[in-house]
Design a protein around this motif. Structure first.
Motif, PDB file in Angstrom:
ATOM      1  N   TYR A 219       0.822  -1.208   0.000  1.00  0.00           N
ATOM      2  CA  TYR A 219       0.000   0.000   0.000  1.00  0.00           C
ATOM      3  C   TYR A 219       0.860   1.264   0.000  1.00  0.00           C
ATOM      4  N   TYR A 220       2.184   1.098  -0.011  1.00  0.00           N
ATOM      5  CA  TYR A 220       3.085   2.250  -0.041  1.00  0.00           C
ATOM      6  C   TYR A 220       3.116   2.879  -1.430  1.00  0.00           C
ATOM      7  N   ALA A 221       3.432   4.162  -1.481  1.00  0.00           N
ATOM      8  CA  ALA A 221       3.613   4.826  -2.771  1.00  0.00           C
ATOM      9  C   ALA A 221       4.795   4.193  -3.504  1.00  0.00           C
ATOM     10  N   ALA A 222       4.643   4.007  -4.805  1.00  0.00           N
ATOM     11  CA  ALA A 222       5.686   3.349  -5.593  1.00  0.00           C
ATOM     12  C   ALA A 222       7.015   4.097  -5.502  1.00  0.00           C
ATOM     13  N   SER A 223       6.956   5.418  -5.369  1.00  0.00           N
ATOM     14  CA  SER A 223       8.184   6.219  -5.308  1.00  0.00           C
ATOM     15  C   SER A 223       9.037   5.883  -4.095  1.00  0.00           C
ATOM     16  N   GLU A 224       8.402   5.388  -3.024  1.00  0.00           N
ATOM     17  CA  GLU A 224       9.147   5.080  -1.809  1.00  0.00           C
ATOM     18  C   GLU A 224       9.990   3.814  -1.945  1.00  0.00           C
ATOM     19  N   LEU A 225       9.630   2.933  -2.869  1.00  0.00           N
ATOM     20  CA  LEU A 225      10.350   1.667  -3.040  1.00  0.00           C
ATOM     21  C   LEU A 225      11.112   1.597  -4.358  1.00  0.00           C
ATOM     22  N   GLN A 226      10.996   2.633  -5.173  1.00  0.00           N
ATOM     23  CA  GLN A 226      11.560   2.599  -6.524  1.00  0.00           C
ATOM     24  C   GLN A 226      13.066   2.363  -6.523  1.00  0.00           C
ATOM     25  N   GLN A 227      13.809   3.124  -5.710  1.00  0.00           N
ATOM     26  CA  GLN A 227      15.263   3.000  -5.701  1.00  0.00           C
ATOM     27  C   GLN A 227      15.692   1.649  -5.135  1.00  0.00           C
ATOM     28  N   PHE A 228      15.003   1.199  -4.090  1.00  0.00           N
ATOM     29  CA  PHE A 228      15.323  -0.100  -3.507  1.00  0.00           C
ATOM     30  C   PHE A 228      15.170  -1.214  -4.530  1.00  0.00           C
ATOM     31  N   ILE A 229      14.075  -1.205  -5.277  1.00  0.00           N
ATOM     32  CA  ILE A 229      13.831  -2.254  -6.266  1.00  0.00           C
ATOM     33  C   ILE A 229      14.901  -2.229  -7.351  1.00  0.00           C
ATOM     34  N   ALA A 230      15.282  -1.031  -7.786  1.00  0.00           N
ATOM     35  CA  ALA A 230      16.345  -0.919  -8.795  1.00  0.00           C
ATOM     36  C   ALA A 230      17.651  -1.512  -8.265  1.00  0.00           C
ATOM     37  N   ASP A 231      17.962  -1.258  -7.005  1.00  0.00           N
ATOM     38  CA  ASP A 231      19.180  -1.804  -6.408  1.00  0.00           C
ATOM     39  C   ASP A 231      19.121  -3.330  -6.315  1.00  0.00           C
ATOM     40  N   MET A 232      17.955  -3.857  -5.970  1.00  0.00           N
ATOM     41  CA  MET A 232      17.809  -5.308  -5.826  1.00  0.00           C
ATOM     42  C   MET A 232      17.918  -6.023  -7.179  1.00  0.00           C
ATOM     43  N   VAL A 233      17.344  -5.425  -8.197  1.00  0.00           N
ATOM     44  CA  VAL A 233      17.456  -6.010  -9.549  1.00  0.00           C
ATOM     45  C   VAL A 233      18.918  -6.074  -9.962  1.00  0.00           C
ATOM     46  N   GLN A 234      19.658  -5.005  -9.663  1.00  0.00           N
ATOM     47  CA  GLN A 234      21.069  -4.951 -10.019  1.00  0.00           C
ATOM     48  C   GLN A 234      21.884  -5.976  -9.242  1.00  0.00           C
ATOM     49  N   GLU A 235      21.563  -6.161  -7.954  1.00  0.00           N
ATOM     50  CA  GLU A 235      22.370  -7.043  -7.105  1.00  0.00           C
ATOM     51  C   GLU A 235      22.079  -8.517  -7.328  1.00  0.00           C
ATOM     52  N   TYR A 236      20.791  -8.862  -7.481  1.00  0.00           N
ATOM     53  CA  TYR A 236      20.418 -10.278  -7.522  1.00  0.00           C
ATOM     54  C   TYR A 236      20.078 -10.781  -8.926  1.00  0.00           C
TER      55      TYR A 236
END
Length: 420
Positions: free
Chosen positions: A53-70
């Motif tokens: 239920y969080y705004a997408a902008s709050e998780l956007q950078q985290f998701i980009a980092d996770m895609v890059q790492e894993y």
């Protein structure tokens, strides 16, 4: 394919006031990264969906980092309103079923555990199940706080399931970690259509009730005894991160898991034989962010995490605590059983101490309790000390069993208080 679920959380305050709860660091990693890492270890996993239920902008950078790492595809699906776990799954069923997966994991967002996901998937395939759940033992009293199940010892089929029963059912509880076959959406469709029929035949027209669907009560409970629902017990560590106090307990166990799975994340103590070694004194399991500055005379551990850019001064002693990014602990201060928020400053010769809320070690299978903030007398229950972000603690004060909201400048000592 995996799906993790997060909701807005109030019991985690004040730690969730400046950061979404899924991104709160435990053992040096955001809570949800532990889930992502466990999922990424599963062979042939194609995608991770995070529903919340969080705004997408709050998780956007985290998701980009996770895609890059894993190196795995990760997407965030934002609910337009609180739909319940099953409601969110059903709403995004097309995205979940894209690519025609054989099965998919569902992990409740507040779960902290040593997750045997590959074993659970193999168990699910062996049983040809519609739903498989990871289960663990609890005490008789604590079992009433969880989903309880009666399991056939021979076949592992769940014969009876009750969510948070009012009377004792079983000490075997759900861990909130599932594997579903995609046929579950046919079951959900029936539940959803029945709710819609009730909505249009009821003059009250409760829109929230018609769109919200609870996974355990409305979908899983009726499957007990049908031969489609199975439970895989595990003796591995499992807990829930419901309140801020439970973060210290989860931090300790994740650090312990690093010994066997990610030893490079644990700090090494200063070598007494090497005069050029600038490290500090390390006791037990400690995680230090590479950008943290720790004086060689400081002593950390056991079970301490220090975030990015934190500064730990000379003679500081920290034990069983989480120090978040940008925090500063000045000379000769003591931090025990506490969480020090982002950019918080603790002065010299100060003592910040809380009371641990660990499970009773004398009771087998005891879980983490999440007591209310206040007791029946209206007094603050002893718990860990929490300093919100950008708090200033002066030198030579004692802060005991207290909660300090963000941006406060303290001027004296406090005991068993909430500083608003």
């Amino acid at each position: 394919m995996s799906k993790s679920n997060f909701r807005l959380c109030t019991r985690f305050r004040p730690l969730s006031l400046d950061i979404p709860k899924p991104l709160f660091p435990v053992a040096g990693l955001p809570m949800i990264q532990h889930h992502v890492e466990a999922c990424a270890r599963v062979p042939n996993l194609k995608e991770i969906l995070i529903i919340g239920y969080y705004a997408a902008s709050e998780l956007q950078q985290f998701i980009a980092d996770m895609v890059q790492e894993y190196k795995v595809n990760i997407r965030y699906l934002q609910e337009f309103t609180a739909l319940g776990t099953a409601g969110g799954m059903y709403h995004f069923r097309d995205q979940i079923c894209s690519g025609n997966p054989d099965a998919f994991f569902v992990l409740n967002g507040d779960v902290c555990a040593d997750l045997p996901l590959q074993e659970l998937l193999s168990f699910h395939q062996l049983k040809n199940a519609l739903v498989s759940v990871m289960a663990t033992e609890a005490t008789r009293q604590q079992s009433l706080l969880y989903g309880c199940m009666v399991r056939d010892e021979g076949t592992s089929e769940v014969l009876h399931y009750v969510e948070k029963p009012s009377t004792f059912v079983s000490t075997l509880i759900s861990c909130g970690v599932y594997v579903f076959s995609t046929e579950i959406f046919q079951t959900m469709s029936t539940v959803f259509n029945n709710k819609q029929s009730d909505y249009y035949s009821d003059n009250t027209h409760n829109t929230k009730e018609s769109s919200c669907m609870q996974l355990e009560q409305e979908v899983i409970m009726p499957l007990a005894g049908t031969g489609k629902f199975f439970a895989m017990p595990t003796s591995r560590w499992w807990s829930q991160l419901k309140s801020a106090g439970s973060a210290i307990y989860a931090n300790r166990h994740y650090l312990h898991l690093y010994q066997s799975k990610s030893s490079q994340r644990l700090a090494k103590s200063r070598s007494k034989d090497n005069p050029d070694d600038t490290g500090c004194n390390i006791i037990g399991d400690v995680h230090l962010h590479p950008s943290a500055s720790v004086h060689p005379t400081a002593t950390l551990g056991p079970n301490v995490s220090v975030g990015a850019g934190a500064i730990i001064g000379p003679g500081v002693r920290i034990k069983e605590s989480i120090i978040l990014s940008g925090a500063s602990i000045a000379d000769h201060s003591l931090v025990l059983h506490s969480i020090v928020g982002r950019a918080t400053q603790v002065g010299k010769w100060s003592r910040v101490e809380g009371t641990p809320c660990d499970p009773n070690p004398n009771k087998p299978f005891a879980k983490m309790d999440n007591p209310p903030l206040f007791n029946q007398d209206g007094r603050l229950n002893p718990s860990i000390t929490i300093l919100g972000c950008s708090v200033t603690v002066p030198s030579e004060v004692i802060l005991l069993n207290s909660i300090v909201l963000p941006y406060k400048e303290l001027t004296r000592s406090f005991k068993n208080e909430i500083i608003l």
